[in-house]
Design a protein around this motif. Structure first.
Motif, PDB file in Angstrom:
ATOM      1  N   ILE A 291       4.299  10.481  -6.407  1.00  0.00           N
ATOM      2  CA  ILE A 291       5.284  11.042  -7.339  1.00  0.00           C
ATOM      3  C   ILE A 291       4.589  11.465  -8.633  1.00  0.00           C
ATOM      4  CG2 ILE A 291       7.271  10.486  -8.796  1.00  0.00           C
ATOM      5  CD1 ILE A 291       8.209   8.641  -6.473  1.00  0.00           C
ATOM      6  N   LEU A 292       3.802  10.522  -9.193  1.00  0.00           N
ATOM      7  CA  LEU A 292       3.100  10.845 -10.438  1.00  0.00           C
ATOM      8  C   LEU A 292       2.086  11.956 -10.214  1.00  0.00           C
ATOM      9  CD1 LEU A 292       2.681   7.241 -11.802  1.00  0.00           C
ATOM     10  CD2 LEU A 292       3.957   9.100 -12.852  1.00  0.00           C
TER      11      LEU A 292
ATOM     12  N   THR B 236       3.410  16.325  -1.194  1.00  0.00           N
ATOM     13  CA  THR B 236       2.393  15.511  -1.861  1.00  0.00           C
ATOM     14  C   THR B 236       2.687  14.025  -1.678  1.00  0.00           C
ATOM     15  OG1 THR B 236       2.172  17.211  -3.532  1.00  0.00           O
ATOM     16  CG2 THR B 236       1.237  15.060  -4.046  1.00  0.00           C
ATOM     17  N   ILE B 237       3.965  13.649  -1.844  1.00  0.00           N
ATOM     18  CA  ILE B 237       4.314  12.237  -1.712  1.00  0.00           C
ATOM     19  C   ILE B 237       4.023  11.770  -0.291  1.00  0.00           C
ATOM     20  CG2 ILE B 237       6.213  10.573  -1.810  1.00  0.00           C
ATOM     21  CD1 ILE B 237       7.417  12.355  -4.031  1.00  0.00           C
TER      22      ILE B 237
ATOM     23  N   GLY C 269       0.822  -1.210   0.000  1.00  0.00           N
ATOM     24  CA  GLY C 269       0.000   0.000   0.000  1.00  0.00           C
ATOM     25  C   GLY C 269       0.853   1.256   0.000  1.00  0.00           C
ATOM     26  N   LEU C 270       1.889   1.267   0.845  1.00  0.00           N
ATOM     27  CA  LEU C 270       2.738   2.450   0.930  1.00  0.00           C
ATOM     28  C   LEU C 270       3.505   2.664  -0.368  1.00  0.00           C
ATOM     29  CD1 LEU C 270       4.106   2.206   4.571  1.00  0.00           C
ATOM     30  CD2 LEU C 270       2.148   3.466   3.678  1.00  0.00           C
ATOM     31  N   PHE C 271       3.886   1.557  -0.991  1.00  0.00           N
ATOM     32  CA  PHE C 271       4.574   1.671  -2.268  1.00  0.00           C
ATOM     33  C   PHE C 271       3.646   2.316  -3.297  1.00  0.00           C
ATOM     34  CE2 PHE C 271       6.453   0.315  -6.222  1.00  0.00           C
ATOM     35  CZ  PHE C 271       7.801   0.441  -5.953  1.00  0.00           C
ATOM     36  N   LEU C 272       2.390   1.848  -3.297  1.00  0.00           N
ATOM     37  CA  LEU C 272       1.381   2.459  -4.173  1.00  0.00           C
ATOM     38  C   LEU C 272       1.254   3.943  -3.886  1.00  0.00           C
ATOM     39  CD1 LEU C 272      -1.746   0.132  -4.318  1.00  0.00           C
ATOM     40  CD2 LEU C 272      -0.287   0.850  -6.186  1.00  0.00           C
ATOM     41  N   GLY C 273       1.191   4.256  -2.576  1.00  0.00           N
ATOM     42  CA  GLY C 273       1.055   5.653  -2.179  1.00  0.00           C
ATOM     43  C   GLY C 273       2.221   6.481  -2.671  1.00  0.00           C
TER      44      GLY C 273
ATOM     45  N   ALA D 182       1.918  13.058   1.860  1.00  0.00           N
ATOM     46  CA  ALA D 182       0.468  13.027   2.083  1.00  0.00           C
ATOM     47  C   ALA D 182      -0.139  11.804   1.419  1.00  0.00           C
ATOM     48  CB  ALA D 182      -0.171  14.304   1.539  1.00  0.00           C
ATOM     49  N   SER D 183       0.327  11.516   0.209  1.00  0.00           N
ATOM     50  CA  SER D 183      -0.203  10.383  -0.537  1.00  0.00           C
ATOM     51  C   SER D 183       0.105   9.065   0.184  1.00  0.00           C
ATOM     52  CB  SER D 183       0.401  10.398  -1.939  1.00  0.00           C
ATOM     53  OG  SER D 183       0.108   9.220  -2.605  1.00  0.00           O
ATOM     54  N   VAL D 184       1.335   8.949   0.676  1.00  0.00           N
ATOM     55  CA  VAL D 184       1.720   7.742   1.416  1.00  0.00           C
ATOM     56  C   VAL D 184       0.868   7.614   2.684  1.00  0.00           C
ATOM     57  CG1 VAL D 184       3.566   6.704   2.783  1.00  0.00           C
ATOM     58  CG2 VAL D 184       4.060   7.603   0.513  1.00  0.00           C
ATOM     59  N   LEU D 185       0.692   8.745   3.355  1.00  0.00           N
ATOM     60  CA  LEU D 185      -0.066   8.746   4.604  1.00  0.00           C
ATOM     61  C   LEU D 185      -1.528   8.363   4.362  1.00  0.00           C
ATOM     62  CD1 LEU D 185       0.824   9.673   7.520  1.00  0.00           C
ATOM     63  CD2 LEU D 185      -0.708  11.608   7.113  1.00  0.00           C
ATOM     64  N   VAL D 186      -2.127   9.016   3.364  1.00  0.00           N
ATOM     65  CA  VAL D 186      -3.538   8.759   3.077  1.00  0.00           C
ATOM     66  C   VAL D 186      -3.733   7.308   2.627  1.00  0.00           C
ATOM     67  CG1 VAL D 186      -5.423   9.325   1.495  1.00  0.00           C
ATOM     68  CG2 VAL D 186      -4.110  11.140   2.565  1.00  0.00           C
ATOM     69  N   THR D 187      -2.853   6.848   1.731  1.00  0.00           N
ATOM     70  CA  THR D 187      -2.975   5.470   1.256  1.00  0.00           C
ATOM     71  C   THR D 187      -2.759   4.500   2.415  1.00  0.00           C
ATOM     72  OG1 THR D 187      -1.928   6.292  -0.742  1.00  0.00           O
ATOM     73  CG2 THR D 187      -2.297   3.940  -0.604  1.00  0.00           C
ATOM     74  N   GLY D 188      -1.778   4.830   3.254  1.00  0.00           N
ATOM     75  CA  GLY D 188      -1.507   3.975   4.412  1.00  0.00           C
ATOM     76  C   GLY D 188      -2.731   3.859   5.300  1.00  0.00           C
TER      77      GLY D 188
END
Ligand code: ATP
Ligand code: MG
Lengths: 401, 225
Positions: free
Chosen positions: A338-339, A370-371, A329-333, A373-379
């Motif tokens: 990044i994208l 952003t990265i 999940g974190l990898f996805l985040g 936040a994205s990792v956190l939210v996905t996590g």
């Protein structure tokens, strides 16, 4: 790296590579969220800058008026303007008003600089053309209606004067002067021919004037004098502007400066409101993203309940499974972040170009944010479905066909 | 000495006694078949023996130690170290290839070792298919991967619930040959089956009916020899 860690990454990599389509769906959800999020944050921070350029283009925010004398002289004007830093000065337009008559109806002429007025009154809507030369006029819509004037027509403005020793005779053509045979007083029936190049619509009092060049109002009035009012447009916030008005009023004798309250005061409130609007939208998007990612992750993880049961039956602790799935999940985040931060910039740029017609400032700091936040939210979004999936009873899932 | 002992074990689902006061002793190295009609409690018993489930009542002794009261975590450790599971539906991880599926069992047990995993595949005759994904393997081949995975950590006991239920006769024989070899090497086997031919290979056949043991017989084929 020890063999166990190696195997861990081998499994995670296999899960990404061989479950591509599933992972792409989840990644897509994360990217969309990260894009919108970073884009909105970028806009959020850029709105004040964008909007103040917008408001500046909404014209004058400072007004100079004569304090004692009848008008502001060129010297006074120059001195006042020099007190505003050059880089903040957007433009200024002095106005000189004179009364006259057209078809025997009283009208007021305003002498202006047609070039600088586009800076101080950018909201002017002109049907037809902006005048370029002496002898051309821009007619306010109300005047045009009252007098039945149309673009392309030519009219005469007429003034009648008594000639006194003060009168500047050099301006008057010989044929306009005649002498009263009885009293011996000299008169002048003075006229100015103008051709109308455009009609001005603003919805305000500006529509009540006819605009011509300074030379034309001077000719029409047969007097040389300064300006009645000067509109100034400066790129500065309200507090700074206030300090300029004080400096001008104090330092330049004969000139008093004030803020144009209506525009500058509302500027700040509108800005605040806009920013809080973007803030609310950002927060809502954040929540929606989280729900969307959580739903996707729930689907992805539910699909793997059997696998979780199997891993448990092979001796995995719940914590092992949480770590493995969270890592995915974190990898996805991270990848989505990044994208998303790149696409977010594109998104913000597009919005900015379309709404504000200016480009957005790139903020490098926003990429790591952003990265993260994205990792956190996905996590967080993964944590909920993983926590519940990890409690599956291996005996139950492995039995089901 | 007995490897495993069930003492008055019951498993109760609501009103239903899936297992009702069952007692059973299994010796080290023994090959036991559990047979019985559908719903008689065979899988329930396997899950309890395999530490995937806890009994409602009674004791489960492994090497003389009561494991029925242990925590989930302890149970996990215990069954990981002592027991290999073979499922009717294979339960391979579909995005891992054959050798990786075997390595997963090593991963949770101790240390993954690709060489050892390949050797385990060789033992079930699948060395050439090590890099194939489950979807690229036949049912019989998948079941053999599942067996390789079950035996990779050299468990004392292999539990197989309907291991040949989804296989044709040829594959059934391959699987039975592997079991025979494991048995010879001293591994204890408990095999749940509907198939009398598979049951016949065991030393001992236990029949379940409505959660009770209805018969427990030695296979003459072995007692003679
Ligand atoms: N989780 C459960 N909740 C409620 N009842 C259950 C549960 N698991 C099994 N049962 C019931 O317990 C009984 C025994 O089930 P079990 O799976 O042990 O049968 P089985 O002998 O393995 O049958 P089959 O040969 O069809 O696999 C059945 O009647 C079943 O409906
Ligand atoms: Mg069953």
């Amino acid at each position: 790296m020890n063999k166990k860690t190696l195997m861990f990454f081998r499994m995670v990599a296999a899960s990404f590579i061989r479950r591509r389509s599933r992972m792409l769906i989840a990644l897509f959800a994360v990217i969309i969220g990260a894009t919108i999020l970073s884009g909105l944050v970028m806009i959020y921070y850029d709105v004040p800058r964008q909007m103040s350029t917008q408001f500046r283009s909404y014209g004058a925010n400072l007004i100079l008026t004569p304090s004692e004398e009848e008008s502001i002289s060129s010297e006074e004007l120059e001195k006042s303007i020099s007190l505003i830093p050059e880089n903040e000065l957007e433009g200024y337009t002095p106005y000189r008003y004179e009364n006259s008559k057209i078809h025997n109806m009283p009208v007021t002429f305003a002498g202006i600089d047609f070039e600088s007025v586009t800076k101080t009154s950018p909201y002017w809507h002109i049907s037809g053309e902006m005048p370029q030369n002496d002898g051309e006029a821009l007619v306010g819509a109300k005047v045009a209606e009252k007098l039945g004037l149309k673009t392309g027509e030519s009219v005469s403005a007429e003034n009648s004067f008594e000639i006194t020793p003060d009168t500047d005779i050099s301006l008057i053509p010989e044929y306009e002067i005649f002498e009263d045979p009885e009293t011996g007083e000299k008169h002048c029936d003075h006229s100015l021919d103008i051709s109308i190049t455009g009609i001005l619509e603003t919805g305000g009092s500006e529509e009540e004037y006819i605009y011509v060049t300074y030379k034309d109002v001077e000719y029409l009035s047969l007097t040389k004098r300064g300006y009645d009012i000067v509109e100034v447009s400066a790129a500065a916030m309200q507090d700074t502007l206030k300090s300029y008005t004080k400096r001008i009023s104090d330092d330049v004798e004969g000139v008093s400066a004030r803020l144009v309250k209506r525009v500058t005061a509302s500027e700040s409130t509108v800005l605040d409101k806009l920013q809080s609007l973007v803030f609310i939208v950002t927060a809502v998007v954040l929540v929606l993203t989280m729900i969307c990612v959580a739903t996707t992750m729930t689907a992805v993880i539910t699909e793997r309940r059997k696998e979780i049961g199997l891993r448990k039956s092979l001796g995995a602790y719940n914590s092992d499974i949480i770590v493995e799935f969270m890592c995915e999940g974190l990898f996805l985040g991270g990848a989505g972040g990044i994208l998303g931060s790149v696409l977010g910039y594109v998104f913000a740029q597009l919005v900015s170009m379309n709404v504000f017609s200016t480009s957005i400032t790139f903020r490098p700091l926003l990429i790591p944010i952003t990265i993260a936040a994205s990792v956190l939210v996905t996590g967080l979004a993964c944590l909920i479905p993983i926590r519940s999936a990890v409690d599956v009873d291996p005996a139950l899932v492995l039995k089901g066909e | 000495m007995s490897l495993l002992e069930l003492k008055n074990v019951s498993k109760i689902y609501g009103e239903l006694n899936a297992l009702d006061n069952v007692s059973l002793k299994i010796d080290k190295g023994e090959w036991l078949a559990i047979m019985g009609p559908s719903g008689s409690g065979k899988s329930t018993m396997m899950n309890i023996i395999g530490c995937l489930d806890k009994p409602s009542k009674g004791q489960v002794l492994f090497d003389g130690k009561d494991i029925s009261k242990e925590s989930r975590r302890k149970l996990t450790e215990f069954h990981r170290d002592k027991i290999g599971l073979v499922f009717q539906q294979f339960h391979l991880i579909n995005y891992l290839n054959a050798v990786e599926n075997v390595m997963v069992a090593q991963y949770y047990h101790s240390m993954p070792d690709e060489k050892e995993a390949l050797e385990a595949l060789e033992r079930v005759g699948l060395k050439e298919r090590a890099k194939h994904l489950p979807s690229q393997l036949s049912g019989g081949e998948q079941q053999r991967v599942c067996i390789a995975r079950a035996l990779i950590n050299s468990p004392e006991l292999i539990l197989a619930d309907e291991p040949t239920g989804n296989l044709d006769e040829a594959n059934e024989n391959i699987v039975l040959d592997i079991f025979k070899r494991l048995h010879k090497e001293g591994t204890s086997l408990i095999v749940v089956t509907h198939d009398p031919e598979v049951g016949e290979e065991a030393q001992r056949i236990v029949r379940l009916e409505h959660g009770h043991i209805s018969s427990d017989i030695r296979n003459e084929k072995f007692s003679e020899g």
